[in-house]
Design an enzyme around this catalytic site. Structure first.
Site, short mmCIF file in Angstrom:
data_model
loop_
_atom_site.label_atom_id
_atom_site.label_comp_id
_atom_site.label_asym_id
_atom_site.label_seq_id
_atom_site.Cartn_x
_atom_site.Cartn_y
_atom_site.Cartn_z
N ASN A 13 24.08 -13.66 27.43
CA ASN A 13 23.35 -14.78 28.03
C ASN A 13 24.32 -15.95 28.13
OD1 ASN A 13 21.67 -16.83 28.78
ND2 ASN A 13 20.43 -16.81 26.91
N LYS A 15 23.82 -18.72 29.49
CA LYS A 15 23.12 -20.02 29.48
C LYS A 15 23.66 -20.90 30.62
CE LYS A 15 22.14 -19.27 24.66
NZ LYS A 15 21.82 -19.81 23.35
N HIS A 106 12.94 -17.31 26.55
CA HIS A 106 14.00 -17.76 25.63
C HIS A 106 13.54 -19.04 24.94
CE1 HIS A 106 17.79 -19.14 24.03
NE2 HIS A 106 18.25 -17.90 24.20
N GLU A 108 15.01 -21.66 24.23
CA GLU A 108 15.44 -22.91 24.89
C GLU A 108 14.50 -23.27 26.03
OE1 GLU A 108 19.48 -21.66 25.51
OE2 GLU A 108 19.80 -21.72 23.35
N GLU A 178 15.09 -13.45 18.49
CA GLU A 178 16.13 -14.46 18.29
C GLU A 178 15.58 -15.57 17.42
OE1 GLU A 178 19.17 -14.37 21.75
OE2 GLU A 178 17.51 -15.61 22.38
N GLY A 184 23.29 -20.29 18.15
CA GLY A 184 24.35 -21.27 18.34
C GLY A 184 24.75 -22.00 17.05
N SER A 222 23.88 -15.88 17.04
CA SER A 222 25.23 -15.86 16.46
C SER A 222 25.77 -14.45 16.24
CB SER A 222 25.26 -16.67 15.15
OG SER A 222 24.92 -18.02 15.40
P1 13P Z 1 24.33 -17.48 20.30
O1 13P Z 1 24.85 -16.07 20.33
O2 13P Z 1 25.28 -18.47 20.89
O3 13P Z 1 23.82 -17.86 18.96
O4 13P Z 1 23.04 -17.50 21.29
C1 13P Z 1 22.06 -16.56 21.15
C2 13P Z 1 21.14 -16.66 22.31
O5 13P Z 1 20.40 -17.62 22.43
C3 13P Z 1 21.18 -15.59 23.30
O6 13P Z 1 20.10 -15.66 24.16
#
Ligand code: 13P
Length: 263
Positions: A13, A15, A106, A108, A178, A184, A222
């Site tokens: 992803n 983002k 997601h 976010e 997640e 992150g 992560s």
């Molecule tokens: P990270 O791998 O940067 O923690 O992000 C995970 C994520 O949100 C994937 O959709």
């Protein structure tokens, strides 16, 4: 080997990253790694979710890879079809551009863009009705985990969508667990905690659908080459949704290899 019969998925992803030149380089580097040291399609599904404007470009560039690499949208409209909905991108229009995979829910998007259960039901219904495969993201916040509500929250997020998924459409659903506190942050759920939640999700899915035992449940938060092998060894972790580490071709490749080799 974990003994699971589910083919793992490793999906990057991206983002809201990166700029076009870097995206093209990333795709080339990843294709080169696969060329040099192939990962069998039967051992691991691979996908990349770029920004929406880059979907056709990434798709076109992956077409010369030596195996399938899915191009995945990061979101879809809650409105179906076409019409006067400025700024929206429907499932039908994604499919019209040969994009058949989409991330929905997601954290976010739940947090910053008002993706509540009602909106997510519409998005999932539209995507499935257009024939897309949905990677549905679930996960609890740190406060919820500390209050021992993690399982309840995550199972509720699964139940939220159950009414819009027809029985035969469960084949087109992949779940991505997640935990928000692991995204992150560099803090991964321990393999034991992740496995425990995945087992609960599996149990929940088998109560909802006869296909529950065959649904891939990915872990995200992560994931890096350093923890991928341990995560891949967990019986109910059927792949990874990778954020930061997917912006580096070598890291993403190593994660894919870990799942392909361990499962
Ligand atoms: P990270 O791998 O940067 O923690 O992000 C995970 C994520 O949100 C994937 O959709």
């Amino acid at each position: 080997m974990s003994g699971s019969t589910i083919t793992p998925w490793v999906v990057g992803n991206w983002k809201m990253n990166p700029i076009k030149a870097d995206a093209l380089q990333l795709v080339e580097n990843f294709k080169h790694l696969l060329q040099t040291n192939p990962i069998d399609e039967n051992k691991c599904h691979l996908g990349i979710a770029p920004i929406s404007i880059a979907l056709p470009m990434v798709q076109a560039n992956f077409s010369s890879a030596n195996r399938a690499i899915y191009t995945v949208a990061q979101d879809v409209s809650k409105v179906a079809g076409t019409g006067a909905y400025t700024g929206e991108l429907s499932a039908e229009l994604l499919v019209d551009s040969q994009i058949h995979y989409v991330l929905i829910g997601h954290s976010e998007r739940r947090e910053f863009f008002a993706d509540d259960a009602a909106a997510l039901k519409k998005k999932i219904g539209n995507a499935l009705n257009a024939g897309m495969t949905v990677i549905y993201c679930v996960g609890e916040s740190l406060e919820q985990r500390e209050a021992c509500q993690a399982e309840t929250v995550v199972l509720q997020q699964i139940c939220d969508i159950a009414s819009v998924v027809e029985s035969e459409q469960w084949e087109k659903i992949v779940i991505a667990y997640e935990p928000i506190w692991a995204i992150g942050t560099g803090k991964t759920a321990s393999p034991e905690d992740a496995q425990a939640m995945h087992a609960k999700i599996r149990e929940g899915l088998t109560q909802i659908t006869a296909k529950g035992a065959n649904i891939a449940i990915l872990y995200g938060g992560s994931v890096k080459p350093e923890n991928a092998v341990e995560l891949a060894a967990c019986p109910d972790i059927n792949g990874a949704l990778v954020g930061g580490a997917s912006l580096n071709a070598e890291s993403f490749y190593q994660i894919a290899q870990a799942f392909a080799n361990t499962k």
